[in-house]
Design a protein around this motif. Structure first.
Motif, PDB file in Angstrom:
ATOM      1  N   MET A   1       0.813  -1.199   0.000  1.00 11.48           N
ATOM      2  CA  MET A   1       0.000   0.000   0.000  1.00 11.48           C
ATOM      3  C   MET A   1       0.857   1.263   0.000  1.00 11.48           C
ATOM      4  SD  MET A   1      -2.921   1.079   2.803  1.00 11.48           S
ATOM      5  CE  MET A   1      -1.722   1.013   4.138  1.00 11.48           C
ATOM      6  N   VAL A   2       1.879   1.276   0.840  1.00 11.53           N
ATOM      7  CA  VAL A   2       2.766   2.434   0.915  1.00 11.53           C
ATOM      8  C   VAL A   2       3.536   2.603  -0.391  1.00 11.53           C
ATOM      9  CG1 VAL A   2       4.745   3.432   2.110  1.00 11.53           C
ATOM     10  CG2 VAL A   2       2.960   2.274   3.410  1.00 11.53           C
ATOM     11  N   VAL A   3       4.063   1.506  -0.916  1.00 14.12           N
ATOM     12  CA  VAL A   3       4.815   1.569  -2.169  1.00 14.12           C
ATOM     13  C   VAL A   3       3.910   1.991  -3.316  1.00 14.12           C
ATOM     14  CG1 VAL A   3       6.063   0.192  -3.865  1.00 14.12           C
ATOM     15  CG2 VAL A   3       6.561  -0.079  -1.435  1.00 14.12           C
ATOM     16  N   SER A   4       2.708   1.449  -3.369  1.00 15.44           N
ATOM     17  CA  SER A   4       1.785   1.781  -4.456  1.00 15.44           C
ATOM     18  C   SER A   4       1.382   3.248  -4.419  1.00 15.44           C
ATOM     19  CB  SER A   4       0.538   0.898  -4.373  1.00 15.44           C
ATOM     20  OG  SER A   4       0.871  -0.460  -4.549  1.00 15.44           O
ATOM     21  N   ALA A   5       1.337   3.839  -3.217  1.00 19.63           N
ATOM     22  CA  ALA A   5       0.972   5.251  -3.102  1.00 19.63           C
ATOM     23  C   ALA A   5       2.009   6.167  -3.735  1.00 19.63           C
ATOM     24  CB  ALA A   5       0.770   5.628  -1.638  1.00 19.63           C
ATOM     25  N   ASN A  26       0.394  12.216  -6.876  1.00 23.51           N
ATOM     26  CA  ASN A  26      -0.796  11.540  -6.361  1.00 23.51           C
ATOM     27  C   ASN A  26      -1.492  12.384  -5.292  1.00 23.51           C
ATOM     28  OD1 ASN A  26      -0.384   9.343  -8.047  1.00 23.51           O
ATOM     29  ND2 ASN A  26       0.726   8.160  -6.503  1.00 23.51           N
ATOM     30  N   PHE A  27      -0.690  13.036  -4.433  1.00 23.41           N
ATOM     31  CA  PHE A  27      -1.256  13.931  -3.427  1.00 23.41           C
ATOM     32  C   PHE A  27      -2.043  15.055  -4.097  1.00 23.41           C
ATOM     33  CE2 PHE A  27       1.196  12.466   0.306  1.00 23.41           C
ATOM     34  CZ  PHE A  27       0.243  12.695   1.288  1.00 23.41           C
ATOM     35  N   ALA A  28      -1.426  15.685  -5.075  1.00 24.31           N
ATOM     36  CA  ALA A  28      -2.078  16.810  -5.747  1.00 24.31           C
ATOM     37  C   ALA A  28      -3.367  16.369  -6.434  1.00 24.31           C
ATOM     38  CB  ALA A  28      -1.112  17.426  -6.753  1.00 24.31           C
ATOM     39  N   LYS A  29      -3.337  15.223  -7.093  1.00 24.52           N
ATOM     40  CA  LYS A  29      -4.522  14.739  -7.802  1.00 24.52           C
ATOM     41  C   LYS A  29      -5.626  14.346  -6.828  1.00 24.52           C
ATOM     42  CE  LYS A  29      -5.897  11.630 -11.529  1.00 24.52           C
ATOM     43  NZ  LYS A  29      -5.456  10.597 -12.497  1.00 24.52           N
ATOM     44  N   LEU A  30      -5.243  13.704  -5.713  1.00 24.73           N
ATOM     45  CA  LEU A  30      -6.238  13.281  -4.725  1.00 24.73           C
ATOM     46  C   LEU A  30      -6.955  14.480  -4.118  1.00 24.73           C
ATOM     47  CD1 LEU A  30      -7.598  11.167  -2.903  1.00 24.73           C
ATOM     48  CD2 LEU A  30      -5.617  11.319  -1.381  1.00 24.73           C
ATOM     49  N   VAL A 205     -12.328   4.489 -15.087  1.00 27.65           N
ATOM     50  CA  VAL A 205     -10.880   4.324 -14.998  1.00 27.65           C
ATOM     51  C   VAL A 205     -10.451   4.635 -13.573  1.00 27.65           C
ATOM     52  CG1 VAL A 205      -8.636   5.092 -15.840  1.00 27.65           C
ATOM     53  CG2 VAL A 205     -10.585   4.978 -17.415  1.00 27.65           C
ATOM     54  N   THR A 206      -9.762   3.715 -12.942  1.00 25.76           N
ATOM     55  CA  THR A 206      -9.316   3.881 -11.566  1.00 25.76           C
ATOM     56  C   THR A 206      -7.832   4.184 -11.537  1.00 25.76           C
ATOM     57  OG1 THR A 206     -10.996   2.330 -10.766  1.00 25.76           O
ATOM     58  CG2 THR A 206      -9.145   2.796  -9.303  1.00 25.76           C
ATOM     59  N   ASP A 207      -7.457   5.274 -10.863  1.00 28.97           N
ATOM     60  CA  ASP A 207      -6.050   5.600 -10.652  1.00 28.97           C
ATOM     61  C   ASP A 207      -5.611   4.920  -9.363  1.00 28.97           C
ATOM     62  OD1 ASP A 207      -3.563   6.759 -10.097  1.00 28.97           O
ATOM     63  OD2 ASP A 207      -4.088   8.590 -11.164  1.00 28.97           O
ATOM     64  N   TYR A 208      -4.931   3.790  -9.504  1.00 30.97           N
ATOM     65  CA  TYR A 208      -4.618   2.978  -8.334  1.00 30.97           C
ATOM     66  C   TYR A 208      -3.564   3.628  -7.438  1.00 30.97           C
ATOM     67  CZ  TYR A 208      -7.381  -0.687 -10.459  1.00 30.97           C
ATOM     68  OH  TYR A 208      -8.425  -1.395 -10.997  1.00 30.97           O
ATOM     69  N   GLY A 209      -2.714   4.466  -7.983  1.00 32.42           N
ATOM     70  CA  GLY A 209      -1.770   5.185  -7.138  1.00 32.42           C
ATOM     71  C   GLY A 209      -2.481   6.144  -6.210  1.00 32.42           C
ATOM     72  N   VAL A 210      -3.434   6.899  -6.740  1.00 35.08           N
ATOM     73  CA  VAL A 210      -4.237   7.812  -5.916  1.00 35.08           C
ATOM     74  C   VAL A 210      -5.097   7.023  -4.942  1.00 35.08           C
ATOM     75  CG1 VAL A 210      -6.042   9.565  -5.989  1.00 35.08           C
ATOM     76  CG2 VAL A 210      -4.228   9.585  -7.691  1.00 35.08           C
ATOM     77  N   LEU A 211      -5.656   5.914  -5.402  1.00 35.61           N
ATOM     78  CA  LEU A 211      -6.494   5.082  -4.536  1.00 35.61           C
ATOM     79  C   LEU A 211      -5.704   4.545  -3.352  1.00 35.61           C
ATOM     80  CD1 LEU A 211      -9.177   3.603  -4.021  1.00 35.61           C
ATOM     81  CD2 LEU A 211      -8.346   1.770  -5.508  1.00 35.61           C
ATOM     82  N   MET A 212      -4.502   4.051  -3.597  1.00 39.48           N
ATOM     83  CA  MET A 212      -3.679   3.525  -2.516  1.00 39.48           C
ATOM     84  C   MET A 212      -3.241   4.626  -1.554  1.00 39.48           C
ATOM     85  SD  MET A 212      -3.389   0.235  -2.612  1.00 39.48           S
ATOM     86  CE  MET A 212      -5.144   0.311  -3.033  1.00 39.48           C
ATOM     87  N   LEU A 213      -3.026   5.821  -2.063  1.00 39.62           N
ATOM     88  CA  LEU A 213      -2.688   6.939  -1.196  1.00 39.62           C
ATOM     89  C   LEU A 213      -3.861   7.271  -0.275  1.00 39.62           C
ATOM     90  CD1 LEU A 213      -0.806   9.212  -0.296  1.00 39.62           C
ATOM     91  CD2 LEU A 213      -1.684  10.585  -2.207  1.00 39.62           C
ATOM     92  N   ALA A 214      -5.076   7.253  -0.806  1.00 41.36           N
ATOM     93  CA  ALA A 214      -6.260   7.509   0.012  1.00 41.36           C
ATOM     94  C   ALA A 214      -6.446   6.426   1.075  1.00 41.36           C
ATOM     95  CB  ALA A 214      -7.498   7.600  -0.873  1.00 41.36           C
ATOM     96  N   VAL A 215      -6.203   5.177   0.695  1.00 42.84           N
ATOM     97  CA  VAL A 215      -6.298   4.075   1.656  1.00 42.84           C
ATOM     98  C   VAL A 215      -5.244   4.233   2.753  1.00 42.84           C
ATOM     99  CG1 VAL A 215      -6.076   1.584   1.946  1.00 42.84           C
ATOM    100  CG2 VAL A 215      -7.284   2.497  -0.035  1.00 42.84           C
ATOM    101  N   LEU A 216      -4.051   4.665   2.374  1.00 48.35           N
ATOM    102  CA  LEU A 216      -2.985   4.887   3.353  1.00 48.35           C
ATOM    103  C   LEU A 216      -3.370   5.973   4.344  1.00 48.35           C
ATOM    104  CD1 LEU A 216      -0.095   4.426   4.389  1.00 48.35           C
ATOM    105  CD2 LEU A 216       0.686   6.055   2.647  1.00 48.35           C
ATOM    106  N   LEU A 217      -3.900   7.081   3.841  1.00 47.21           N
ATOM    107  CA  LEU A 217      -4.325   8.174   4.726  1.00 47.21           C
ATOM    108  C   LEU A 217      -5.461   7.730   5.641  1.00 47.21           C
ATOM    109  CD1 LEU A 217      -4.282  11.203   2.232  1.00 47.21           C
ATOM    110  CD2 LEU A 217      -2.576  10.625   3.982  1.00 47.21           C
ATOM    111  N   ALA A 218      -6.369   6.921   5.120  1.00 40.14           N
ATOM    112  CA  ALA A 218      -7.488   6.443   5.932  1.00 40.14           C
ATOM    113  C   ALA A 218      -7.051   5.442   6.993  1.00 40.14           C
ATOM    114  CB  ALA A 218      -8.543   5.810   5.028  1.00 40.14           C
ATOM    115  N   SER A 219      -5.924   4.772   6.755  1.00 39.82           N
ATOM    116  CA  SER A 219      -5.450   3.757   7.697  1.00 39.82           C
ATOM    117  C   SER A 219      -4.650   4.353   8.852  1.00 39.82           C
ATOM    118  CB  SER A 219      -4.584   2.723   6.976  1.00 39.82           C
ATOM    119  OG  SER A 219      -5.289   2.118   5.919  1.00 39.82           O
ATOM    120  N   LEU A 220      -4.080   5.531   8.666  1.00 39.79           N
ATOM    121  CA  LEU A 220      -3.185   6.100   9.676  1.00 39.79           C
ATOM    122  C   LEU A 220      -3.847   6.316  11.034  1.00 39.79           C
ATOM    123  CD1 LEU A 220      -1.102   8.648   7.545  1.00 39.79           C
ATOM    124  CD2 LEU A 220      -0.385   6.427   8.445  1.00 39.79           C
TER     125      LEU A 220
END
Length: 242
Positions: A1-5, A26-30, A205-220
């Motif tokens: 998850m961290v690497v994918s972000a 990814n941060f900017a796009k999210l 179309v799913t941007d998996y890098g942005v998705l994984m970044l959102a999951v990372l932020l939600a997990s913290l």
């Protein structure tokens, strides 16, 4: 998850195992596509509100079921045990109608109220109260301490580990709650982090890098809560009283 972000969507789909250079992009796009701050605040308010109210109500109920025995209370406890077997999907439509008639659709209160008194937490506090020394309660009563005083000044400080365990469970459950918020929170301006993550994966179309970044932020937040309270959590689950 961290690497994918830190990688682009194409790198994630290619199963790249090394950190990339797309983290800032990814941060900017999210943050450009989603109101992440609002979702984090909503999730935090729901999780904290649910945790505080659940600990208060469920600990009072668990304390009462164990300290004040009667046949009527045992019957109510049996009903609570049966309620644990009812799936949430069976009560979701009546709950929605109830809150819709009260004008509470799209409100955080409607997310918090149905989850503040769970049979599991009541049983957790009831079982923990069994190991609480009842001689202390009798001594306090002889000294003239009220029942409210006994609960607030003696029981609650003594049961800190149980409260910590219940807080971890309740906070994580409330933070990750998806089904009921999806039903009752219709507008995106009151969405939570699980709903935001769902929106990211709902398009063509799913941007998996942005998705994984959102999951990372939600997990913290849940990771921090568990790491801070992990010792008390272990002690509370085993019913230890110090």
């Amino acid at each position: 998850m961290v690497v994918s972000a830190t990688n682009s969507s194409a790198d994630v789909l290619d199963s790249r195992l090394l950190p990339g250079t797309q983290l800032l992009e990814n941060f900017a796009k999210l943050f450009a596509e989603q109101d992440v701050v609002s979702a984090m605040v909503n999730s935090f308010l729901i999780a904290v509100g649910t945790t505080v109210l659940s600990l208060l109500l469920c600990s009072i109920a668990g304390y009462g079921f164990e300290v004040f025995h009667s046949r009527a209370k045992d019957a109510v406890l049996a009903i609570l045990l049966l309620a644990m077997m009812i799936p949430f999907a069976a009560t979701m439509i009546p709950l929605f109608e109830l809150f819709a008639n009260a004008g509470l659709v799209n409100s955080l209160i409607a997310v918090i109220v149905p989850t503040i008194a769970t049979p599991f937490l009541i049983l957790l506090f009831r079982q923990a109260t069994r190991s609480f020394p009842h001689e202390i309660i009798e001594a306090a009563r002889i000294d003239g301490v009220s029942e409210v005083g006994i609960f607030a000044r003696i029981y609650m400080p003594t049961m800190r580990s149980t409260y910590a365990a219940a807080a971890v469970i309740t906070f994580m459950t409330a933070w990750n709650n998806f089904l009921w918020p999806r039903v009752i929170l219709i507008n995106n301006d009151v969405q939570t982090m699980p709903l935001l993550i769902s929106n990211l994966s709902a398009g063509y179309v799913t941007d998996y890098g942005v998705l994984m970044l959102a999951v990372l932020l939600a997990s913290l937040p849940t990771m921090v809560i568990f790491l801070v309270l992990q010792r008390a959590f272990a002690a509370g689950i085993t019913g230890a009283i110090k």
